[in-house]
Design a protein around this motif. Structure first.
Motif, PDB file in Angstrom:
ATOM      1  N   MET A 678       0.845  -1.187   0.000  1.00 45.82           N
ATOM      2  CA  MET A 678       0.000   0.000   0.000  1.00 45.82           C
ATOM      3  C   MET A 678       0.884   1.241   0.000  1.00 45.82           C
ATOM      4  O   MET A 678       1.937   1.283   0.627  1.00 45.82           O
ATOM      5  CB  MET A 678      -0.901   0.004   1.235  1.00 45.82           C
ATOM      6  N   GLU A 679       0.430   2.278  -0.708  1.00 48.57           N
ATOM      7  CA  GLU A 679       1.140   3.536  -0.721  1.00 48.57           C
ATOM      8  C   GLU A 679       0.702   4.397   0.465  1.00 48.57           C
ATOM      9  O   GLU A 679      -0.160   3.995   1.265  1.00 48.57           O
ATOM     10  CB  GLU A 679       0.880   4.273  -2.045  1.00 48.57           C
ATOM     11  N   ASP A 684      -4.184   3.970  -2.959  1.00 51.94           N
ATOM     12  CA  ASP A 684      -3.215   3.557  -3.975  1.00 51.94           C
ATOM     13  C   ASP A 684      -2.536   2.254  -3.567  1.00 51.94           C
ATOM     14  O   ASP A 684      -2.298   2.002  -2.385  1.00 51.94           O
ATOM     15  CB  ASP A 684      -2.144   4.635  -4.180  1.00 51.94           C
ATOM     16  N   TYR A 685      -2.231   1.463  -4.573  1.00 48.05           N
ATOM     17  CA  TYR A 685      -1.524   0.196  -4.356  1.00 48.05           C
ATOM     18  C   TYR A 685      -0.459   0.071  -5.433  1.00 48.05           C
ATOM     19  O   TYR A 685      -0.708   0.360  -6.612  1.00 48.05           O
ATOM     20  CB  TYR A 685      -2.494  -0.975  -4.431  1.00 48.05           C
ATOM     21  N   SER A 686       0.733  -0.342  -5.053  1.00 44.37           N
ATOM     22  CA  SER A 686       1.866  -0.429  -5.976  1.00 44.37           C
ATOM     23  C   SER A 686       2.241  -1.882  -6.219  1.00 44.37           C
ATOM     24  O   SER A 686       2.399  -2.659  -5.272  1.00 44.37           O
ATOM     25  CB  SER A 686       3.074   0.332  -5.416  1.00 44.37           C
ATOM     26  N   LEU A 687       2.367  -2.249  -7.493  1.00 50.26           N
ATOM     27  CA  LEU A 687       2.864  -3.567  -7.894  1.00 50.26           C
ATOM     28  C   LEU A 687       4.250  -3.382  -8.496  1.00 50.26           C
ATOM     29  O   LEU A 687       4.430  -2.575  -9.412  1.00 50.26           O
ATOM     30  CB  LEU A 687       1.933  -4.210  -8.925  1.00 50.26           C
ATOM     31  N   ARG A 688       5.228  -4.120  -8.014  1.00 48.86           N
ATOM     32  CA  ARG A 688       6.601  -4.035  -8.508  1.00 48.86           C
ATOM     33  C   ARG A 688       7.012  -5.399  -9.040  1.00 48.86           C
ATOM     34  O   ARG A 688       6.988  -6.398  -8.312  1.00 48.86           O
ATOM     35  CB  ARG A 688       7.548  -3.577  -7.394  1.00 48.86           C
ATOM     36  N   VAL A 689       7.378  -5.423 -10.307  1.00 50.48           N
ATOM     37  CA  VAL A 689       7.762  -6.666 -10.990  1.00 50.48           C
ATOM     38  C   VAL A 689       9.274  -6.675 -11.151  1.00 50.48           C
ATOM     39  O   VAL A 689       9.850  -5.727 -11.708  1.00 50.48           O
ATOM     40  CB  VAL A 689       7.073  -6.782 -12.359  1.00 50.48           C
TER      41      VAL A 689
END
Length: 914
Positions: A678-679, A684-689
């Motif tokens: 969560m930001e 807001d939500y962040s996905l990091r690949v």
């Protein structure tokens, strides 16, 4: 009369003088001292142009050449922008046409970029030709000369779209300004649309791309390509997503009423699978389940009628009676009557006159006969089994060189089996709806000793402080171990007296200021193992490598910054972490076994893999070519398997594993993982690949980074086979519910260049997708992330689960517990196989059975070849402790010698007969 003639003569003389003057001027023009305007023009047929100057473009600073050819022509000159070009700037030639006999003249001039730039007029720079002959003059067409260029920025880039299936897609493209005007082509996933032969895709003259009816296969990345004679420009990539809105299937049949008696409920259902929503399409609207009331008839249990009358007495002295389950008959799922429906009894009061004397003797005799046969058979079977067991034992004792079977796997596997332990994943509060996740209690299996779990050892053994595991086997007896071997579960003391003449400083081999992870411990003659947790890097010091009166403080370090390895012509890549072990003055009797995890798909045709060592002047030198079968070395031995390289080393220092791709089929294994958090803004939500080299060390760097950010692993990491074909890597997010989530900014596809991925050198690459939910009531996130190499493999990451990473902090073990093979068995194996025998039972046969068939000269130069082989086996099997494989190899050697014993007497008998 005379005056008339005199006047006429004066006119003729004046005309002659004028004609002579014109002739002189014409001849002077031919000599270069006159202008074209001074040449005469005689009425008549004009010269004919065979070649006229054409429009031309100046590319960069290269001048252009204008050509002109006419017949018949005495002279040809160029006029540019209304001014005659000086004769010195002309190059000309003339020749006679063999067919017509006419004189043909050809003239050329060069026009430079400076001339064009210096011209300032209402129109473009132009030139034409003027040709003269005896019969008159002629002019050619005007040819324009322009400076060619193509600007960098498109006037309009195509924009990504999300359209329903069968909808129309229009992608607009206005190419950059240029001279000449650029031609436009379209790329679909880096392939020309014109080459696909798809009638459904239309590229119009206005440069737009139109897809008449969108199909799922039209979901792709589209790029506008503008080209002219100067340059080629690419627009921003437009991602087209064709989605499918969900549709309801047919209703199922109504279910049975949910009660057995009275008023209840029944229901029917349908699914959103006709079609199922795809690529973020809307879910079906309406109810998926319908319910209605129902009335179930109550069950009626059955009841017995009265018994019927007894029948008459039969010849067997019995009578019967019956009853029926019909008072009432069971209905509506009611129970059947309990009890029997028929009954019988003796009807003579036990005084039946029928005799059985004729049958009794025969029955008795048959039973006696059967008993004798049964007991006789059992006795014979027991005797046969006993004789067979004794015979086998005597045979094996007589044939075995050691008195019993020399190789007994129970000595290795009994009491030393590796164990697995299960950890339960915990619910993660950072997931948007952890309660909605699938079952995540499935355990992960972790094997020792690559990660020593001290807490689990304590739990298993601390309650029994004096416990000992005792092993007795035929293998140990056959090797001369007469007493039972005892192995303490508790660890050996880890403090030893240091040698007074040793230096323990580690600064001499670790570069100052370099960030590194390090492990260290003190070792004596018992040996041990150094492990850098979760990196795939370890160092094994065999028993006896350090003399009994000495101890060494040894260390192992991984360089965590950009590698200092100098690759050959920039073609080599780092396949694993750069590792240093020491101290520098380390003096060992046996080589150490270093294990380094790597990320290459091993294939000798596609890879050239080398081990490099750093010299004292910080330069890197090649120590051995690992993939070469022909190369022999007595200083190093390398064994390369699927995921690790195991090296036997005698010199402390820094080592690195590098590889050079020989073909485009060379493959690196890349590990893919997606983390989420969560930001600061709760909406807001962040996905990091992440895309990293498939080594534990590289992935551990990602885990450490995410731990500091509060990230959660949302899907089990997957492996992508990345080919060395120079094509890039694309990462895109799919199937995000559009009515619940918004991707910001609008970029669903991101790209890594080939060199970024191929030369990552253990450093992680990552891209981020930022999502915003429309409502705080949204508590669930599910989507797919596609990671694909252009013209290569693809992997899909499904975001729906969470994983808790298991940490490990113990970095070394010393003494017996660091080894899989018990010390006494290790010593007996070395004593047995180090000395060659006439029958070939030596360390070379052991190496062959353990699949070590290359560079045997290295082991021949060791003080104990067998000890080096077993150290290599320990390093290779540290994860699983597969003692069965070693036991199987030793058993096979035992069978080979048993067969050789059988052949020797036969050969001797044959010699006697001869």
């Amino acid at each position: 009369m005379f005056s008339f003639c005199g006047q006429r003569s004066r006119l003729l003389i004046a005309a002659f003088i004028a004609a002579f003057t014109l002739h002189l001027r014409f001849m002077a023009r031919i000599a270069g001292d006159a202008t074209p305007d001074s040449l005469p023009s005689v009425p008549g047929t004009l010269p004919h142009f065979l070649l006229e100057p054409e429009d031309a473009y100046i590319i960069k600073s290269n001048p252009v050449k204008l050509n002109c050819r006419a017949a018949p022509a005495l002279q040809i000159f160029f006029k540019c922008n209304g001014e005659w070009v000086h004769q010195n700037e002309h190059s000309s030639r003339e020749f006679i046409d063999d067919g017509t006999g006419l004189k043909i003249r050809e003239v050329a001039i060069n026009v430079s970029r400076q001339q064009v730039e210096d011209f300032h007029g209402p129109e473009d720079y132009w030139c034409l030709c003027v040709a003269w002959s005896h019969l008159g003059t002629s002019k050619s067409r005007k040819a324009t000369v322009r400076i060619a260029y193509l600007r960098k920025n498109f006037e309009q880039d195509p924009q990504g779209k999300e359209v329903p299936i069968n909808g129309m897609i229009v992608l607009h493209c206005r190419p950059p300004e240029g001279v000449p005007m650029a031609e436009v082509e379209w790329l679909k996933n880096e392939e020309l649309v014109s080459s696909l032969g798809d009638d459904n895709i239309d590229t119009r003259a206005d440069h737009n791309l139109i897809i008449n009816e969108a199909r799922l296969s039209d979901s792709a990345n589209y790029t506008c390509l503008a080209t002219n004679i100067v340059a080629k420009r690419r627009s921003a990539t437009a991602t087209v997503v064709v989605f499918v809105n969900g549709g309801w299937s047919l209703w199922t049949d109504w279910s049975p009423c949910n009660v057995n008696c009275g008023r209840g409920v029944q229901k029917r259902s349908r699914t959103c699978t006709n079609p199922a929503p795809l690529n973020g399409g809307a879910f079906c609207e309406g109810m998926s389940v319908q319910k209605t009331t129902c009335n179930a008839l109550c069950p009626v249990d059955g009841g017995w009628e009265e018994w019927s009358e007894w029948t008459t007495c039969s010849a067997q002295c019995e009578r019967q009676r019956a009853r029926e389950c019909s008072a009432p008959t069971p209905r509506h799922r009611g129970k059947m009557c309990d009890g029997v429906s028929q009954a019988s009894e003796n009807c003579t009061g036990g005084m039946c006159t029928q005799s059985s004397s004729l049958t009794e003797p025969k029955s008795t005799s048959m039973e006696g006969t059967n008993d004798v046969a049964l007991y006789s058979g059992l006795a014979a079977g027991v005797v046969a089994v006993t004789v067979l067991v004794v015979a086998v034992m005597l045979y094996r004792k007589s044939q075995s060189e050691y008195g019993v079977d020399v190789i007994d796997s129970s000595a290795l596997t009994g009491g030393f089996q590796s164990f697995n332990f299960k950890t339960t994943r915990q619910g993660n509060p950072l997931l948007l709806n952890s309660s909605m996740q699938p079952d995540i209690t499935v355990g992960q299996t972790y094997s020792s000793p690559i990660c020593f779990q001290d807490s689990i050892d304590k739990e298993l053994f601390d309650t029994l402080p004096d416990i000992k595991v005792k092993v007795q086997s035929s293998f140990m007896v056959s090797l001369g171990v007469s007493e039972r071997a005892e192995y303490h579960v508790k660890s050996h003391p880890e403090t030893f007296p240091r040698a007074l003449d040793r230096e323990y400083s580690t600064a001499d081999t670790v570069s100052p200021g370099r960030a590194h992870m390090k492990t260290t411990d003190i070792f004596n003659h018992l040996g041990g193992r150094l492990v850098l947790p979760n990196t795939g890097v370890s160092l094994l010091v065999s028993h006896g490598a350090i003399s009994e009166d000495t101890s060494w403080e040894m260390y192992m370090v991984i360089n965590q910054r950009d590698s200092s390895v100098q690759t050959e012509e920039g073609c080599e890549v780092l396949l694993g972490p750069e590792v240093t072990y020491g101290p520098a003055g380390l003096d060992l009797s046996f080589p150490v076994a270093m294990t380094i995890a790597h990320c290459a798909e091993v294939n000798a045709e596609n890879w050239k893999i080398r081990l490099k060592r750093q010299t004292q002047d910080r330069k890197w030198e090649v120590r051995t070519d690992i993939m070469s079968v022909e190369e022999e070395s007595t200083s190093y031995y390398c064994l390369l398997d699927f995921s690790s390289c195991h090296v036997l080393l005698s010199q402390p220092g820094s080592y690195a594993l590098v590889g050079q791709a020989l073909t485009e089929a060379a493959v690196k294994r890349m590990k893919l993982a997606v983390f989420g958090s969560m930001e600061t803004n709760s909406m807001d939500y962040s996905l990091r690949v992440y895309c990293v080299d498939d080594t534990p060390y590289a992935f551990q760097g990602v885990v450490n980074s995410e731990r500091s950010k509060g990230g959660v692993l949302l899907e089990e990491p997957k492996i992508l086979l990345f080919r060395g074909n120079t094509f890039s890597l694309q990462v895109s997010i799919q199937d995000v519910p559009q009515f619940l989530w918004n991707i910001k900014p609008f970029t669903t596809c991101q790209e890594f260049s080939f060199s970024q991925v191929w030369r990552s050198n253990q450093q992680p690459l990552h891209c981020a997708f930022s999502l915003e939910r429309y409502s705080p009531a949204t508590t669930q996130l599910s989507c797919k992330i596609s990671v694909r190499q252009v013209k290569g493999h693809e992997q899909m990451l499904q975001v729906y689960t969470s994983v808790v990473e298991v940490s490990c902090t113990v970095t070394s073990q010393t003494g017996a517990k660091a080894f899989k093979i018990p010390l006494s068995i290790h010593q007996r194996i070395c004593n047995t196989f180090d000395t060659a025998t006439a029958k070939g039972k030596d360390w070379q046969l052991l190496a062959q059975k353990l699949h070590i068939e290359r560079n045997l000269s290295y082991f021949a130069n060791q003080r104990s070849p067998c000890a080096a082989i077993l150290s290599l086996w320990e390093a290779q099997h540290q994860d699983n402790g597969d003692l069965d494989s070693l036991a199987s190899a030793l058993e096979e050697i035992g069978r080979i010698h048993s067969k050789s014993h059988l052949r020797i007497p036969e050969e001797s008998e044959a010699d006697v007969n001869q």
